[in-house]
Structures are given as C-alpha cells and as structure tokens.
Design a protein around this motif. Structure first.
Motif, short mmCIF file in Angstrom:
data_model
loop_
_atom_site.label_atom_id
_atom_site.label_comp_id
_atom_site.label_asym_id
_atom_site.label_seq_id
_atom_site.Cartn_x
_atom_site.Cartn_y
_atom_site.Cartn_z
N VAL A 181 9.07 8.76 -19.79
CA VAL A 181 10.37 8.69 -20.48
C VAL A 181 10.21 9.02 -21.96
N GLY A 182 9.16 8.49 -22.59
CA GLY A 182 8.92 8.78 -24.00
C GLY A 182 8.67 10.25 -24.25
N MET A 183 7.95 10.92 -23.35
CA MET A 183 7.69 12.36 -23.50
C MET A 183 9.00 13.15 -23.42
N VAL A 184 9.88 12.79 -22.49
CA VAL A 184 11.16 13.49 -22.35
C VAL A 184 12.03 13.26 -23.59
N VAL A 185 12.11 12.01 -24.02
CA VAL A 185 12.93 11.70 -25.21
C VAL A 185 12.38 12.44 -26.43
N ASN A 186 11.06 12.51 -26.56
CA ASN A 186 10.45 13.21 -27.68
C ASN A 186 10.83 14.69 -27.68
N ALA A 187 10.81 15.32 -26.51
CA ALA A 187 11.19 16.73 -26.41
C ALA A 187 12.66 16.93 -26.75
N VAL A 188 13.51 16.00 -26.28
CA VAL A 188 14.95 16.12 -26.58
C VAL A 188 15.21 15.98 -28.08
N ILE A 189 14.51 15.05 -28.73
CA ILE A 189 14.69 14.89 -30.18
C ILE A 189 14.26 16.15 -30.92
N LEU A 190 13.14 16.72 -30.53
CA LEU A 190 12.67 17.95 -31.19
C LEU A 190 13.64 19.11 -30.96
N LEU A 191 14.14 19.25 -29.73
CA LEU A 191 15.10 20.31 -29.46
C LEU A 191 16.38 20.11 -30.26
N GLY A 192 16.83 18.86 -30.37
CA GLY A 192 18.05 18.60 -31.15
C GLY A 192 17.87 18.89 -32.64
N MET A 193 16.73 18.53 -33.19
CA MET A 193 16.49 18.73 -34.61
C MET A 193 16.27 20.19 -34.97
N TYR A 194 15.67 20.96 -34.07
CA TYR A 194 15.29 22.34 -34.39
C TYR A 194 15.96 23.36 -33.46
N TRP A 195 17.14 23.01 -32.94
CA TRP A 195 17.82 23.91 -32.01
C TRP A 195 18.15 25.25 -32.65
N LYS A 196 18.71 25.22 -33.85
CA LYS A 196 19.07 26.48 -34.51
C LYS A 196 17.84 27.32 -34.82
N LEU A 197 16.80 26.67 -35.27
CA LEU A 197 15.57 27.41 -35.58
C LEU A 197 14.97 28.04 -34.33
N LEU A 198 15.00 27.29 -33.22
CA LEU A 198 14.44 27.82 -31.98
C LEU A 198 15.34 28.84 -31.33
N SER A 199 16.63 28.88 -31.72
CA SER A 199 17.57 29.86 -31.15
C SER A 199 17.59 31.16 -31.93
#
Length: 583
Positions: free
Chosen positions: A188-206
């Motif tokens: 669960v922590g691994m999934v939440v960590n990935a979601v937080i990173l995607l949310g914080m850097y979504w524009k950069l990764l897009s």
C-alpha cells in the motif's frame, strides 16, 4: 539514573557520536561516521560509563554476521548481472515517463526487500539517470521514486535494511512472520508513494520531447542496460580476454598499415609516372600567360621529388619490415602461450606461398577471429552455469530464511557457498564489502549501550509511555510520531537500539501479540521515516551522491526539493501503513 558524573560524561560521549554520525564532515573534527562511532565507544569506556567487558558484550555478532553475509551475496549477484537485468526491466517496452516512474517504484521496492535498499540505490541510480535523459525529462522525480521506494520496500523483510536486522535479531521474530506482518503495508505504501509522485510531477512527466532536441538527447538502449559496477580488481579471465583483444587489434593495425602503405606507394608511383610522361618536360622553355618558363629547373625539381619519394618509400618499407618482424615475434610468443594460435601460423605460412600480401592480411585476420571465437562457446556456457548457480544459491538462502532457519548463519553459509562456487581468489569480491559499515556498527553498539546505562532513555520513555500504548489508536499515533522524530534526529538504527527494548517491554504487558506488533511498528515507522529528509537515511544520501558524481548524467538533488516531497509523503504513508500492520 546513573551518578551525575557518569550521566554527564556518558551524554557527552553520545553527543560526540551523534554529531559525527549525522554530520560526518564537521569543520572542527572531519573524521567521518566510522571514526566518530569508534570515538564515541572509546569515550564511553574511557569515562568508565561501561567497562571493557561490557563493551565487548554490547557488540551484537549475529547482526554483524547477517549484515556481512547479505553484503557478500549482493556482490556476487551484481557479478552475475542480476542488477543489469533489473535495468532491462526498467527500459523494456517503456511507454513514457509515467510508466517509467511506476516501474522504478515497483522494481526498487521489491528488489530492496531482498537485496537491501543501499545496494539497489547504488546500482540503479545511473540506470535511472540514463533513462531520464532518454525521456528528455529532468531526473529528480525518478531519483525521488528510487530512493523513497527503496526505503519503503526494505521495510518488508529483516534483510532489507540495517534497522530491520537489529529488530529481527532482538525480537526473535521469524522471517516469515516479519514478511507477512509488514508486506501489506509495504504494498500500500509503494502505491501511495507512486500516486504522490505522479500528482506532484504530472505536468513535468506529461511534457513532450522537443523535436529539435530528440536526436541529441536519445540514449542508445544498449547504453542504458549495460551499466555495471567497476570491479575492485580485474580477474584472470578478464586479463586473458583483454590480451586476446590486444593481439587481434595489433594484427588488424598491421594489416591496415600494410594496405595503406601499398596505397601510398601506388599513389607515389603514379605521381612519378605522371611527371615522366608530361609533355611539358620535353622542352627547355615554354610560355605561360606570355612569360617564359625554364623547364630545366623543373626537371631538377622533379628529380628531387622522385628522390624524396624514393626515400619515403624506403622508410615506409623499413617500418613495414619492422612491423612484420614484430608481428612474427608476437605470433611466435602467442603460439608458445596458447595452442589456439598455431592455426594462425599455419595459415600465415600457407598465405606466404601465394605471394599475395592482400591475401596474407585477410587470412591472418580470419585465422585470429576463428581461433578466438571457437573457445568462447564453452566459456559462455561456463558463465551461464555459474550465473545459474548464483541465483540458485540465493533462492536457497531465501527459502531457508522463509523456513525459519537462523538468519545470520544462513546468510553466512550462502556467502561461503558463492565463494566456493566461484572457484577463484575471493579477495576482489571481499574487498568490495563495506567493512567501514561493520566497524561503524561495532562502535554504535557500544556507544548506545553506554548511553542506555546513563538512564536517560529510560527516563524519557517513562514520560512518553502512558501516552504511547499500542492498544488504542492515539497511542499508536504518538509512538509513530516519536519514532519519526527520533529517526530523523538520531538516525534510524540508534533509534531502534534506544527504543526497541523499552517499547517491546511496554507492549508485552498488554499481550504477546502486542509485543510482536510493537516491533513491527518500530520497523515500519523507523524505515519510512528515512524518506522525510535527504539526511533521513543512507539510501537517500547514496542516490544524491551517485547522481552528483555520475560521469555523463550528473544531477544535484537538493535538500529542499527532497523535503518538499518527503514531508507529506512520509506522514501520509506512515499513517496509512500503520493500519495494515499485522501483529
């Protein structure tokens, strides 16, 4: 509480240890963590806070044995290209930056659970930098994913990180109970960590790649998946391979130089013949643009040119003869050392009978290639068999740990089995073991034991204990906060050594299941606490230093950029994970 003198001196020794452990390059005493640990231990004995016998007894040999064994196994797994295959998984059919980020989170978490978080961060950092450059994206989201997921994943097993080693040995919790107690929280922590990173850097990764920069930024896939550790010393087989390559390159250089010499000679002859056949040389004078030209001097210049060209050809022939003589000597020496090159000499003799230098060059090259290629087939099978043996031994070690066998001796036996199967001098591999870390642990055991004897940790826990019972939600939350703060102030391993026995004793008064759960809570909170700041864990510092010192892909991960992500991520993941801890 201890007498006031012992209390003050013991506290001073612990502060010295803490300062040098957290800030190893302080200006007034830049001796590093390992020497600082030994200094703290020596001060504890010198100030008579503990006796020498108590200091020896404080060193926990099972923990050191488990740590040493897992490091040796990781070194042999690195030699067997295990981490190269992990790098291939990162880049295999990747569908963009977001997919790459998720892959890094999953692979880093799972691999660190079985190969320690520090090892995974050391090996995978440069892979991540290369892949970020291939995606034309700033690497800091991927570096944060690597370090944070390695910390989260390492919490799942006793061999994932040093503090879990301490907890597993002191609590006597088996490998299976430890794994199944924390594994749900880790996932669960691994999934939440990935979601937080995607949310914080979504524009950069897009962000799409700039078409003009794609050609200059794309990295060859082979370059991405071919990173390896630089071995401490080159093995004998590697030296032999390099000698073969050197001989082959020499023969190629000889053939190339012979061909180029023939071409130069042909060019010189054609130039001389053109001078001879020039109709302008048949008369003494000629008029060009109305002005007379004396061809007598031109003839003399042509003669000088011919003489100079002849000298050059003779020098070139001397050089060619010297190269031929050296090549013959090298072939004779190689023939004496290796029977494989006997084919080379036979082909060379047969080629000379044809009297064709070009045919001679091609046959020499062919003979060397065929002589080198044939023995590589059994060598490759030997390498495949050795790699398979390394993986089988590692799986056997994991199976033994799951079966509940003694963890320290299991790791040491696996390490020794790999040394024997390698069937060569183990010194190059053993030199890569972090002995400074083992010495650091020895000094830390003595220092923390001395500080415990001052009575200060017990007094602090007596103050917190009424509010930190794990039989209710508020108590678990307060205990987690205390662990988070201490882990970032005093580092996670000293925190476990200071709080472990106190927390377990308090929980044992409730029930045996509560005692086991208290150890698992300590393992989870102290490990995830490493994600809060850049200085929170060794894995963070490893990623930061590896990224900064990378030869072609260097990047500086700053303290503030890590804290911006680490603070909310650590609080949220710790809180969610506590719900899934099973006692």
């Amino acid at each position: 509480m201890a007498p006031s003198v012992k209390l003050v001196l013991g506290s001073f020794a612990f502060v010295v240890f803490w300062v040098l452990a957290v800030f190893p390059s302080v200006p007034f005493l830049p001796i590093g963590r390992t020497a600082g640990s030994l200094l703290g231990a020596m001060l504890m004995v010198l100030f008579q806070v503990i006796t020498p016998e108590q200091a020896y007894a404080a060193v926990d040999l099972p923990i050191l044995g488990l740590l040493f064994g897992t490091m040796v196994v990781s070194i042999y797994l690195e030699r067997a290209d295990m981490f190269k295959y992990l790098g291939k998984l990162l880049s295999w059919k990747s569908k963009g930056p977001k997919d790459l980020l998720c892959r890094i989170c999953v692979i880093s978490a799972i691999s660190s659970a079985f190969f320690t978080n520090d090892t995974c961060c050391v090996v995978l950092t440069e892979f991540v930098l290369k892949l970020a450059r291939q995606q034309n994206i700033p690497p800091h989201p991927f570096l944060l994913a690597l370090a944070s997921s390695a910390n989260i994943g390492s919490s799942a097993t006793p061999i994932g990180n040093p503090q879990n080693l301490v907890i597993a040995v002191q609590s006597k919790i088996s490998f299976v109970e430890f794994l199944f107690g924390i594994f749900p929280a880790m996932v669960v922590g691994m999934v939440v960590n990935a979601v937080i990173l995607l949310g914080m850097y979504w524009k950069l990764l897009s962000a799409h790649k700039d078409e003009e920069d794609v050609s200059s930024e794309v990295v060859c896939e082979n370059d991405v998946i071919s990173h390896r550790f630089s071995p401490a010393k080159m093995s004998h087989s590697q030296e032999g391979a390099s000698l073969k390559q050197w001989d082959f390159q020499n023969s190629q250089n000889f053939n190339n130089s012979q061909a180029s010499t023939n071409l130069r000679s042909r060019g010189n002859i054609s130039e001389i013949s053109s001078i001879h056949s020039s109709p302008s040389l048949n008369s003494n004078t000629e008029h060009i643009d109305g002005s007379p030209v004396d061809w007598k001097n031109s003839r003399e210049d042509a003669q000088n040119t011919k003489l100079d060209l002849s000298r050059r050809n003779s020098v070139s022939a001397d050089v060619q003869n010297t190269k031929l003589d050296l090549s013959r000597r090298n072939s004779v020496s190689a023939d004496a050392q290796n029977t494989k090159l006997d084919l080379f000499r036979r082909n060379s003799v047969s080629a000379e009978e044809f009297g064709n230098s070009c045919s001679l060059s091609s046959k020499k090259s062919f003979s060397i290639i065929s002589a080198d290629d044939e023995p590589d087939v059994p060598h490759k099978w030997k390498q495949y068999l050795w790699k398979a043996s390394v993986y089988i031994v590692t799986l056997g070690m994991l199976a033994s740990l799951l079966a509940g066998l003694n963890m320290s001796w299991t790791a040491l036996m696996a390490a020794l089995a790999l040394v024997v199967l390698d069937f060569k001098d183990a010194r190059p591999c053993l030199e890569k073991v972090s002995y400074s870390l083992l010495v650091f642990f020895c000094g830390m055991f003595i220092t923390v034991d001395g500080f415990n004897k001052t009575g200060i940790p017990s007094a602090l826990w007596d103050f917190v204990e009424p509010y930190a019972g794990i039989d209710h939600v508020r108590g678990i939350a307060i205990l987690a906060i205390v662990i988070l703060v201490l882990s970032n102030v005093a580092s996670n391993v000293p925190t476990v050594l200071l709080l472990g026995v106190q927390v377990a004793a308090s929980a044992a008064a409730i029930s045996p299941a509560s005692e086991k759960k208290s150890w698992l809570i300590l393992a989870w909170a102290s490990t995830v606490a490493g994600n809060l700041s850049l200085l929170g864990s060794a894995a963070n510092l490893i990623v930061c230093e590896q990224a900064r010192s990378a030869q072609h892909y260097g990047y500086n991960l700053s303290f503030l950029s890590h804290l911006k992500f680490g603070l909310p991520s650590t609080i949220l993941i710790t809180a969610i994970g506590l719900v899934f801890i099973r006692g």
